[in-house]
Design an enzyme around this catalytic site. Structure first.
Site, PDB file in Angstrom:
ATOM      1  N   CYS A 163      72.287 104.886  65.478  1.00  7.42           N
ATOM      2  CA  CYS A 163      71.643 105.773  66.439  1.00  7.42           C
ATOM      3  C   CYS A 163      72.786 106.423  67.218  1.00  7.42           C
ATOM      4  O   CYS A 163      73.956 106.275  66.821  1.00  7.42           O
ATOM      5  CB  CYS A 163      70.640 105.044  67.330  1.00  7.42           C
ATOM      6  SG  CYS A 163      71.329 103.811  68.450  1.00  7.42           S
ATOM      7  N   HIS A 206      83.410  86.175  60.891  1.00  2.09           N
ATOM      8  CA  HIS A 206      83.100  85.184  61.916  1.00  2.09           C
ATOM      9  C   HIS A 206      81.604  85.077  62.250  1.00  2.09           C
ATOM     10  O   HIS A 206      81.162  84.020  62.685  1.00  2.09           O
ATOM     11  CB  HIS A 206      83.858  85.511  63.219  1.00  2.09           C
ATOM     12  CG  HIS A 206      85.337  85.288  63.103  1.00  2.09           C
ATOM     13  ND1 HIS A 206      86.190  85.377  64.183  1.00  2.09           N
ATOM     14  CD2 HIS A 206      86.118  84.965  62.031  1.00  2.09           C
ATOM     15  CE1 HIS A 206      87.434  85.134  63.781  1.00  2.09           C
ATOM     16  NE2 HIS A 206      87.419  84.887  62.486  1.00  2.09           N
TER      17      HIS A 206
HETATM   18  C1  RB5 Z   1      68.735 109.305  71.391  1.00  2.00           C
HETATM   19  O1  RB5 Z   1      68.943 110.373  72.254  1.00  2.00           O
HETATM   20  C2  RB5 Z   1      69.553 108.104  71.809  1.00  2.00           C
HETATM   21  O2  RB5 Z   1      69.050 107.564  72.962  1.00  2.00           O
HETATM   22  C3  RB5 Z   1      69.606 107.091  70.694  1.00  2.00           C
HETATM   23  O3  RB5 Z   1      70.151 107.656  69.558  1.00  2.00           O
HETATM   24  C4  RB5 Z   1      70.417 105.835  70.948  1.00  2.00           C
HETATM   25  O4  RB5 Z   1      71.671 106.146  71.459  1.00  2.00           O
HETATM   26  C5  RB5 Z   1      69.734 104.788  71.699  1.00  2.00           C
HETATM   27  O5  RB5 Z   1      70.258 103.695  71.938  1.00  2.00           O
END
Ligand code: RB5
Length: 149
Positions: free
Chosen positions: A70, A103
């Site tokens: 993400c 680990h």
């Molecule tokens: C999306 O904008 C962002 O919040 C997501 O990709 C991530 O970083 C969340 O933890």
């Protein structure tokens, strides 16, 4: 070390989409069989919607290892670690990816799509996929992770 012939699932939100595409193409060129679990565009989505299915599949034994992304890597890692059979490691450097295997016997690597380069990401993914768990004293420590007080 994860066998090249077994499927490796990968999933992300919009913050990790470009890097997920890069990794999928690069890993396939290297001979890995990738199961792309989305997202499939850079349209805004909620990361748990794409991380839960991958983490559940690893937890259920459908896959031995997975890659999640993400923007920061945090939301993806937090979601995946809700599953008792998942050890998801948020990594920023190849050394961390290596140690997460050696680990911590990590079975998922979480990458911060908005903060690292694609070159760094593939280096980390390959370290993660090609490093063995050391076992021994680390096995004892890994077993203690789920023993909450
Ligand atoms: C999306 O904008 C962002 O919040 C997501 O990709 C991530 O970083 C969340 O933890």
């Amino acid at each position: 070390m994860f066998d090249k012939q077994q499927k490796i699932p990968i999933s992300c939100d919009h913050g990790g989409f470009d890097m997920k595409e890069f990794l999928r193409i690069k890993l396939e060129k290297l001979g890995y069989v990738i199961n792309d679990m989305g997202t499939y565009s850079d349209d805004s989505v909620d990361y748990p919607d794409f991380i839960h299915p991958l983490a559940k599949a690893v937890n259920d034994g459908e896959f031995e290892a997975g890659i999640i992304l993400c923007g920061s890597g945090n939301g993806a890692q937090m979601t995946a670690n809700k599953y008792s059979g998942v050890r998801a490691a948020l990594c920023w450097t190849p050394e961390q990816a290596e140690l997460a295997r050696k680990h911590n016997n990590a079975n998922i690597i979480a990458l911060p799509g908005r903060f690292i380069s694609n070159d760094m990401a593939i280096e980390m993914a390959l370290k993660f996929l090609n490093t063995e768990f050391e076992g021994g004293r680390h096995q004892r420590r890994v077993e203690k992770i789920s023993k909450t007080l």
